[in-house]
Design an enzyme around this catalytic site. Structure first.
Site, PDB file in Angstrom:
ATOM      1  N   LYS A   1      65.975  28.909 -28.470  1.00  0.00           N
ATOM      2  CA  LYS A   1      67.260  29.591 -28.272  1.00  0.00           C
ATOM      3  C   LYS A   1      68.346  28.524 -28.121  1.00  0.00           C
ATOM      4  O   LYS A   1      68.392  27.798 -27.124  1.00  0.00           O
ATOM      5  CB  LYS A   1      67.170  30.467 -27.022  1.00  0.00           C
TER       6      LYS A   1
ATOM      7  N   ASP B   1      70.752  43.151 -18.109  1.00  0.00           N
ATOM      8  CA  ASP B   1      70.896  43.305 -19.566  1.00  0.00           C
ATOM      9  C   ASP B   1      69.581  43.769 -20.183  1.00  0.00           C
ATOM     10  O   ASP B   1      69.123  43.226 -21.184  1.00  0.00           O
ATOM     11  CB  ASP B   1      71.358  41.993 -20.199  1.00  0.00           C
TER      12      ASP B   1
ATOM     13  N   VAL C   1      68.379  32.187 -32.555  1.00  0.00           N
ATOM     14  CA  VAL C   1      67.030  31.881 -32.093  1.00  0.00           C
ATOM     15  C   VAL C   1      66.187  31.513 -33.317  1.00  0.00           C
ATOM     16  O   VAL C   1      66.216  32.207 -34.334  1.00  0.00           O
ATOM     17  CB  VAL C   1      66.397  33.080 -31.366  1.00  0.00           C
TER      18      VAL C   1
ATOM     19  N   GLN D   1      69.998  36.594 -34.040  1.00  0.00           N
ATOM     20  CA  GLN D   1      71.296  36.084 -33.613  1.00  0.00           C
ATOM     21  C   GLN D   1      71.805  36.957 -32.481  1.00  0.00           C
ATOM     22  O   GLN D   1      71.814  38.187 -32.606  1.00  0.00           O
ATOM     23  CB  GLN D   1      72.292  36.117 -34.778  1.00  0.00           C
TER      24      GLN D   1
END
Length: 847
Positions: A538, A635, A524, A518
């Site tokens: 996803k 990220d 997912v 999560q």
């Protein structure tokens, strides 16, 4: 016998008289002859003690070079202004400089291996002497004729000093002349990627090249300054003189300083930036007086053809009036290199029959305070009006300018490298079709403007009321329309469009048993397609802060990327209100599932961890340098590194990624996204991201892989974050304490220690100190860690508080931040250190 000795002494004295007389006029303390050598590590100073020459090693290198540098209180290789054997270092300290028997100044070692020579054709050596003059010029002089045989000022490296004169024969130059060449990096003075030179045209200007690509330009010389860099104003104490001899086709460039107390020079850095460095009064350090790159707009052609750059605007690039983006999708994504195209064709001044009416004539749009574009032609006319008529009389002429000190400049091709230089730029006139000039009767405008404002107000109010009554279903339809537009632009041969029912069957109705994880985006799920292929699904949550923008971004970005260390996107689903991405299935889940779980850590021996580190670096190299698009991930973290059946890493989750232009270095955003423990200081606090912000995240990831600990966990014996803990151990020379106990006993301690050092290099506070991904991969292959740079203090500006602050403990998860809003700044003392901390408010979902 005695008579013979006496005669020899008399003859030697007579021969030495001219030499001694000459040495009185220069520095006897800095001379080299056929019998007087300069051996490593010896140095010789100039008479005024400003300059010194001798042997040196750059930072983090054992190679030996012969060079000239400013003699300051402490030696720093960055003060070296000239290097003899930059491309041919001596591997030990056996080097020496001498005047050879063939009349050359030579650099050799004890085995008489030649590393550098002046290569002059002067044959007589017994009257030659080498001096370091007070200007920093190393000269080889004939004492019998006082003639300079060779001088370093005619063989520049990366610095342009006062009293230098550069002579260029333009007839022998086909494309460009090289004046300065940068070092490869701070530890390697060999020929770097960047060169400074001039282009052999009528209007003289300096340019920087990155290999064979233009990287920066100064704008033309107007007799007093380069009009493209008005910030480099002519001072009373120093300045340029440029003398052009049109008949002989030569150009002489002189840089002089009239104030002897002012020590100042130009320096081409290894990152392609020209710096004007000034030595402070106490002669302890340099300060930067001026630099060529003041903003992103200084990158050559930043906004493409007919685009104008203004660093104060957001976005920084705009098409000039009468033009529109050539590729609207790229333009919206911040890739402006394709530039703009004309909306309305030019009519020209008249046709062959002279039938064009006056109201159809082309006109000119005035752009004030502008850096004039590249590829100008010079016309000899009497005044500005003649310049205008010359341009108007030729259909190929697209713009003209008449700057002071230069005269008439016209452009017959695309306008490249336009930039606002308010208030010191040049006025330039852009040719537009008559319909684009927007001329209106002033009376009509006087009436129309108030009416339009009132009508717009009421229409806006009604529209606002109407929009508020729109329901969620209408909003979803609009999202689906936007999604359809994006998906229609994708090559469907490489990306499948799945039906929702198909994915629902594959995941057994998205059951909890098939749920893999999560994130802030939503859950997912593991799925199996009808043919037996495993997939990861996803499913974007409707409650997620990551919405349509992130979904479209990931589809657009990752569908164009192909690399073994990037997760493969198989397709997507846009149906009803669903937005779903389908990936290849990774049986070993994500890196954090193994790395931070004490039961699974043993699967990750050092060989596996090093393979993961190498794979992540290779994937990032592809994103930053090798793919068709330049991608900043934004990220990068352990949970976004997926592992296949052989534990090979694949970078995933490109929802936050940004596409950069090929010449773009960094960007700013007001919407800071990503995971806070991995954010670089400049991104978390200022919204500025670049390749170096990804490198910072990679450094955190390296330290986590080596230590088996999360960056923000609280350690019993070190209540601050992992970066502070690693830095403390580095300073204590106790890096073995950082290594995960499951790999500590392995036979790879040198390799592990090297990776710790690389991790600390990546998390240094300032972006310019961090290595590029290509440099990092090179350092990964280095076996001798003594050759590696030493790291500086990591970026501690993120909140690294102690246990009392309630930070997550071992086993707790990180969060992905979707929105950050900075409200104030807090100065806090923690763990004996003072931090400047932005107080932030954010919305998140547990990951």
């Amino acid at each position: 016998m005695a008579l013979h000795i006496l005669l020899s002494l008399i003859i030697s004295t007579i021969l030495l008289i001219p030499s001694c007389f000459f040495l009185k006029s220069v520095s006897a303390t800095a001379s080299i002859t056929t019998t007087k050598f300069l051996r490593d590590p010896g140095t010789l100073a100039s008479n005024n003690a400003v300059f010194k020459m001798g042997f040196f090693s750059p930072a983090n290198s054992t190679n030996r070079y012969f060079g000239i540098w400013y003699d300051l209180k402490e030696f720093d290789a960055t003060d070296v202004v000239w290097v003899a054997n930059s491309n041919n270092p001596i591997k030990d300290s056996s080097g020496f400089l001498k005047v050879s028997n063939n009349g050359n100044l030579q650099l050799l070692n004890e085995q008489n291996v030649l590393f550098w020579s002046t290569n002059t054709s002067h044959q007589t050596n017994n009257s030659l002497v080498a001096h370091l003059l007070d200007t920093g010029n190393l000269v080889l002089v004939s004492t019998s004729t006082s003639m300079i045989i060779w001088q370093s000022f005619e063989h520049l490296t990366n610095s342009f000093l006062s009293q230098m004169t550069i002579s260029i024969n333009k007839d022998n130059i086909h494309e460009k002349s090289t004046v300065l060449r940068s070092w490869k990096n701070a530890s390697d003075p060999s020929d770097g990627y960047f060169t400074l030179g001039i282009i052999p045209n009528t209007l003289l200007e300096f340019s920087i090249w990155d290999a064979n690509k233009r990287y920066w330009r100064s704008g033309p010389w107007n007799g007093n300054l380069f009009i493209g860099v008005p910030s480099l104003t002519a001072e009373a104490t120093f300045g340029f003189r440029i003398i052009q001899n049109v008949i002989e086709g030569t150009v002489e460039i002189l840089f002089s300083v009239t104030d002897d107390t002012l020590i100042i020079y130009f320096f081409l850095n290894y990152d392609g930036n020209i710096l004007l460095k000034n030595l402070e009064d106490d002669k302890s350090k340099w300060k930067i007086w001026w630099q060529s790159f003041q903003s992103e707009c200084d990158v050559y052609g930043k906004c493409g053809a007919f685009g104008r750059c203004n660093p104060k605007d957001s976005p920084i690039c705009k098409c000039i009036k009468g033009f529109e983006p050539k590729n609207i999708d790229e333009w919206r994504q911040g890739n402006w290199t394709n530039g703009c195209t004309r909306r309305t064709r030019l009519q020209c001044s008249s046709d062959n029959n002279g039938k064009n009416t006056r109201d159809k004539l082309d006109g000119f749009l005035l752009l004030k305070d502008t850096k004039v574009p590249d590829y100008a032609e010079f016309l000899l006319v009497d005044d500005e009006n003649q310049c205008k008529m010359k341009c108007l009389g030729h259909c190929s002429c697209l713009a003209y300018a008449y700057p002071k000190g230069i005269g008439c400049m016209i452009w017959n091709g695309s306008l490249i490298d336009l930039q606002e230089l308010s208030p010191d730029g040049t006025d330039i006139f852009i040719r537009l079709a008559h319909s684009e000039l927007g001329e209106r009767n002033s009376r009509i405008l006087f009436i129309a403007i108030p009416v339009t404002v009132i009508a717009t107000f009421f229409f806006g109010y009604y529209l606002w009321r109407w929009m508020r009554r729109r329901n969620d279903r209408k909003s979803s339809k609009q999202e689906m329309y936007s999604l359809d537009s994006v998906l229609n632009s994708i090559n469907h041969k490489n990306l499948a469009l799945f039906k929702f029912k198909q994915l629902e069957i594959a995941t057994n109705g998205f059951t909890l048993e098939n749920k893999l994880g999560q994130g802030g985006f939503g859950p997912v799920y593991k799925g199996i397609l009808e043919g037996g292929q495993g997939i990861a699904v996803k499913r974007l949550s409707s409650a997620s802060g990551q919405g349509l923008q992130e979904f479209m971004n990931e589809v657009l970005v990752i569908s164009k990327l192909q690399h073994k260390n990037l997760v493969k996107l198989l397709g997507c689903c846009v149906e009803r209100e669903e937005k779903i991405l389908v990936y290849e299935f990774m049986p070993n889940k994500s890196l954090d599932a193994l790395l931070f779980d004490s039961n699974n850590q043993k699967q990750l021996d050092w060989k596996t961890r090093f393979n993961i580190i190498n794979g992540i670096c290779r994937g990032l190299l592809y994103l930053h340098r090798d793919s068709r698009l330049k991608i900043i991930h934004r990220d990068l973290k352990a949970s976004n590194i997926l592992l296949d059946e052989d534990l090979n890493p694949k970078i995933s989750d490109f929802g936050m990624a940004r596409i950069f232009g090929t010449k773009q270095d960094q960007a700013n955003t007001l919407r800071v996204v990503g995971t806070y423990g991995y954010m670089s200081p400049e991104y978390a606090m200022g919204g500025r991201f670049s390749e170096k912000s990804d490198i910072f995240s990679l450094g955190v990831l390296l330290l986590e892989i080596i230590s088996g600990r999360k960056n923000r966990i609280v350690l019993e014996y070190e209540p601050c974050g992992l970066l502070i803990h690693a830095w403390k151990l580095w300073k204590e020379n106790n890096m073995l304490s950082l290594i995960d106990s499951t790999v500590l006993d392995a036979c790879f301690q040198d390799e592990i220690l090297k990776c710790i050092q690389l991790g600390l290099l990546c998390v240094q506070e300032f972006p310019e100190d961090r290595p590029t991904i290509s440099a990092l991969i090179t350092m990964l292959d280095v076996t001798d860690i003594t050759d590696l740079p030493h790291p500086k203090q990591p970026g501690f500006t993120q909140r690294q508080a102690c246990a009392s602050d309630g930070l997550p403990h071992h086993g707790e998860e990180h969060f992905t931040l979707n929105h950050l809003s900075f409200t104030d700044v807090l100065v806090e003392q923690s763990c004996g250190r003072v931090f400047i901390i932005p107080r932030i408010h954010f919305c998140h979902k547990g990951f």
